[in-house]
Enzyme design. Structure first.
Site, short mmCIF file in Angstrom:
data_model
loop_
_atom_site.label_atom_id
_atom_site.label_comp_id
_atom_site.label_asym_id
_atom_site.label_seq_id
_atom_site.Cartn_x
_atom_site.Cartn_y
_atom_site.Cartn_z
N THR A 392 0.84 -1.07 -0.08
CA THR A 392 -0.08 0.14 -0.06
C THR A 392 0.81 1.09 0.22
OG1 THR A 392 -1.86 -1.15 1.21
CG2 THR A 392 -1.83 1.14 1.39
N THR A 410 -3.73 0.82 -3.18
CA THR A 410 -3.08 -0.53 -2.65
C THR A 410 -3.18 -1.48 -3.69
OG1 THR A 410 -3.03 -2.17 -0.75
CG2 THR A 410 -5.28 -1.35 -1.88
N GLU A 412 -2.70 -4.41 -2.13
CA GLU A 412 -2.78 -5.51 -0.86
C GLU A 412 -1.65 -5.84 -0.18
OE1 GLU A 412 -4.04 -6.25 1.78
OE2 GLU A 412 -3.64 -8.37 2.33
N GLY A 478 0.17 -0.30 5.66
CA GLY A 478 0.31 -1.18 6.75
C GLY A 478 -0.57 -1.85 7.26
N GLY A 479 -1.76 -2.06 6.29
CA GLY A 479 -2.73 -2.95 6.50
C GLY A 479 -3.37 -2.70 7.90
N1 GLU Z 1 -5.21 -4.17 1.81
C1 GLU Z 1 -4.98 -3.41 3.04
C2 GLU Z 1 -6.14 -2.60 3.22
O1 GLU Z 1 -7.04 -2.13 2.35
C3 GLU Z 1 -3.57 -2.74 3.10
C4 GLU Z 1 -2.58 -3.63 2.91
C5 GLU Z 1 -1.24 -2.71 3.25
O2 GLU Z 1 -1.34 -1.60 3.97
O3 GLU Z 1 -0.29 -3.16 3.12
O4 GLU Z 1 -6.59 -2.37 4.66
#
Ligand code: GLU
Length: 573
Positions: A392, A410, A412, A478-479
């Site tokens: 992301t 992103t 992902e 960062g998810g």
């Molecule tokens: N796909 C995740 C989201 O939409 C983000 C992944 C990431 O930050 O690496 O929350």
């Protein structure tokens, strides 16, 4: 929690509140921007692309689109036209805030059991992530086209120029991309086409300093510049993309050209709260980001954080407790609001947040942080954890007129699904769905469904002061760490009086179930005993898996461009 180890691998890759209301009550004169505006992006070449568009008279939206395109080239591990995103666009003149959802969607044929094998067990990572099963219909180009039709000043084709030059003439491999390629073998090099571009004959990534050219991507950009989004979502291109993804999908539920043709970027109501004298606005469902940031702040509003400061263990204790409560609500309630009822207004209702804040004590930890029952809550349903990844990027742009764009994009995971199509990586966003459709005998909110958008943590945010002036344009990668990263920096600026760059440099701590991640090498390591005395346990000292970008308004009216200090030195070629 099941997903912790991936997180703790040395990273290196990696607002009384009502929702759905137009933001600032007061509208101030636009902040004096630098002559042409300002851009913060994770890669200087992408920031330069945005600056060139601003210098040519482009709007913040134009420049943000150019940044998104350029990042597809120079930061292919983190985002691109093969993925999706969320964009906030704030108008300096009339005070309106528009949020656009360009999140990837599941194919119509997807079912809740998408990530389960015949035995009912979750498919192995290779099968569920590194295959067409994880690929959602990309949304970034539809988002860009919608935003451009509303807020663009320059011609669409012009926005592609910097990215075309980068892809066609080449860009210099920086340490960050090199390490990301080296650390993601089996994914980044899954296809011959990607291997031929980023890797040498010895199977190793091209050395740092070498020139990387992506002619296929230059050709894709040329076609898009000329043909508009039709060149992506139109019949011919949709058929090619669908065929590519379907051929890589090992079981039913394959993507079709119709899935791609049917894709639409959607305007959503912003999630805004008042935090002290400020107004903080973010992205609503399908992202959980806006609600989580709002709740963490709202639950802390009753505490005098400014008096505590960032060196106070009590501050970090309170922040961690607020995280635990916000994430419990997030797990239970937030998913794609087109498919399930999400009680957004209830979750950020000032009274509800005060009731949640009452659970937080300065002297002890909450034994078990559970979801609350906000006004308008649907019948309780179970939920489960998701898998965080590191693919992301966030960028913030302010133009000469003081209009602001906050855009998080992103694919992902790093390099997404590893599937490389016409010069770009395709996302693995569908693994942001909860992999098991039921928990505790109840269907989970974020289960896979045909045409649904997986829950996100992305938190593009815009903060206004008491006069309605935009003061901070921020977001992160960062998810699930994203809302925490963003909230921490907002507190840094609003409560601690830090500049944007210093706020990004604040240490990081986050609760994941029974584990408390404390950033390695940070001042928090020395606070462990104090935190333990307050009841925290499960300490894991680890690099922080975070990457934020921001623009902060200085007292003199100029914009401070803040970039992630944790990546200083590995981004500049
Ligand atoms: N796909 C995740 C989201 O939409 C983000 C992944 C990431 O930050 O690496 O929350």
């Amino acid at each position: 929690m099941r997903y912790l180890p991936a997180f703790l691998a040395p990273l290196a890759l990696a607002l009384s509140g009502c929702a759905a209301t137009p933001p600032p009550a007061a509208v101030a004169a636009p902040a004096p921007a630098a002559a042409t505006g300002a851009v913060s992006a994770a890669d200087p070449r992408a920031a330069e692309a945005g600056e060139a568009i601003l210098a040519a008279g482009g709007s913040a939206t134009d420049a943000a689109i150019a940044v998104m395109l350029a990042l597809t080239v120079v930061e292919p591990q983190s985002s691109g036209i093969g993925g999706g995103g969320f964009m906030l666009r704030a108008d300096a003149g009339n005070g309106t805030l528009v949020t656009i959802d360009g999140r990837e969607t599941a194919p119509a044929a997807a079912t809740p059991n998408r990530f389960l094998g015949a035995d009912g067990k979750i498919l192995p990572r290779e099968t569920r992530v590194f295959s067409g099963l994880s690929v959602g219909v990309p949304g970034n180009l539809a988002l860009a086209a919608k935003a451009h039709s509303q807020y663009g000043k320059l011609p669409w084709a012009k926005l592609f120029e910097p990215a075309i030059v980068l892809a066609r003439d080449g860009f210099v491999m920086n340490r960050r991309l090199y390490e990301s390629l080296a650390g993601n073998k089996g994914r980044a090099d899954r296809t011959d086409a990607a291997r031929a571009i980023y890797f040498g004959a010895d199977g190793e990534p091209l050395p740092v300093g070498s020139t990387v050219k992506v002619p296929a991507l230059a050709a894709t950009f040329e076609a898009l510049a000329k043909g508009g989004p039709e060149a992506f979502y139109g019949p011919e291109s949709a058929a090619a993309l669908a065929a590519h993804v379907a051929a890589d999908t090992p079981q039913d539920g394959r993507m079709t050209a119709q899935d791609i043709a049917a894709y639409t970027a959607k305007e959503r109501p912003p999630v805004c709260i008042r935090y002290r004298v400020y107004r903080v606005c973010g992205m609503g469902p399908p992202s959980s980001g806006g609600v989580a940031v709002a709740q963490m702040l709202g639950q802390l509003e009753g505490f005098d954080l400014a008096a505590m400061g960032p060196d106070s263990p009590t501050f970090w204790h309170l922040f961690i407790e607020s995280q635990r409560l916000a994430y419990a609500d997030r797990e239970l309630y937030v998913a794609d609001s087109d498919f399930i009822e999400v009680p957004v207004e209830g979750l950020v209702d000032a009274g509800y947040m005060r009731s949640r804040a009452a659970l937080i004590s300065a002297d002890s930890t909450i034994a078990k942080a559970e979801a609350g029952v906000p006004p308008g809550a649907p019948l309780a349903r179970g939920d489960g954890p998701e898998e965080p990844e590191h693919g992301t990027t966030h960028f913030s742009v302010v133009d000469a007129g003081g209009n602001a764009v906050s855009y998080t994009s992103t694919i992902e995971g790093a390099f997404g699904s590893g599937l490389f199509h016409q010069g770009f990586y395709l996302n693995n966003e569908l693994t942001d769905f909860t992999l098991t459709p039921e928990a505790g005998g109840k269907p989970v909110a974020n289960r896979v469904e045909g045409g649904k958008r997986p829950r996100s943590s992305m938190s593009p945010t815009i903060v206004y002061d008491d006069t309605g002036r935009i003061v901070l344009v921020i977001g992160a990668a960062g998810g699930p760490t994203i809302p925490v990263t963003v909230t921490r920096a907002i507190i840094g600026v609003l409560d601690f009086g830090l500049g944007a760059q210093d706020a990004l440099a604040l240490p990081f701590a986050m609760a994941f179930g029974d584990t408390l991640l404390i950033e390695e090498g940070s001042a928090l390591v020395a606070m462990q005993d104090d935190l333990a005395a307050l009841g925290h346990k499960g300490f894991r000292i680890s690099p922080a898996p975070i990457k934020a970008n921001a623009l902060g308004l200085r007292a003199d009216g100029s914009w401070e461009v803040a970039t992630e200090p944790r990546f200083a030195g590995v981004v500049t070629p």
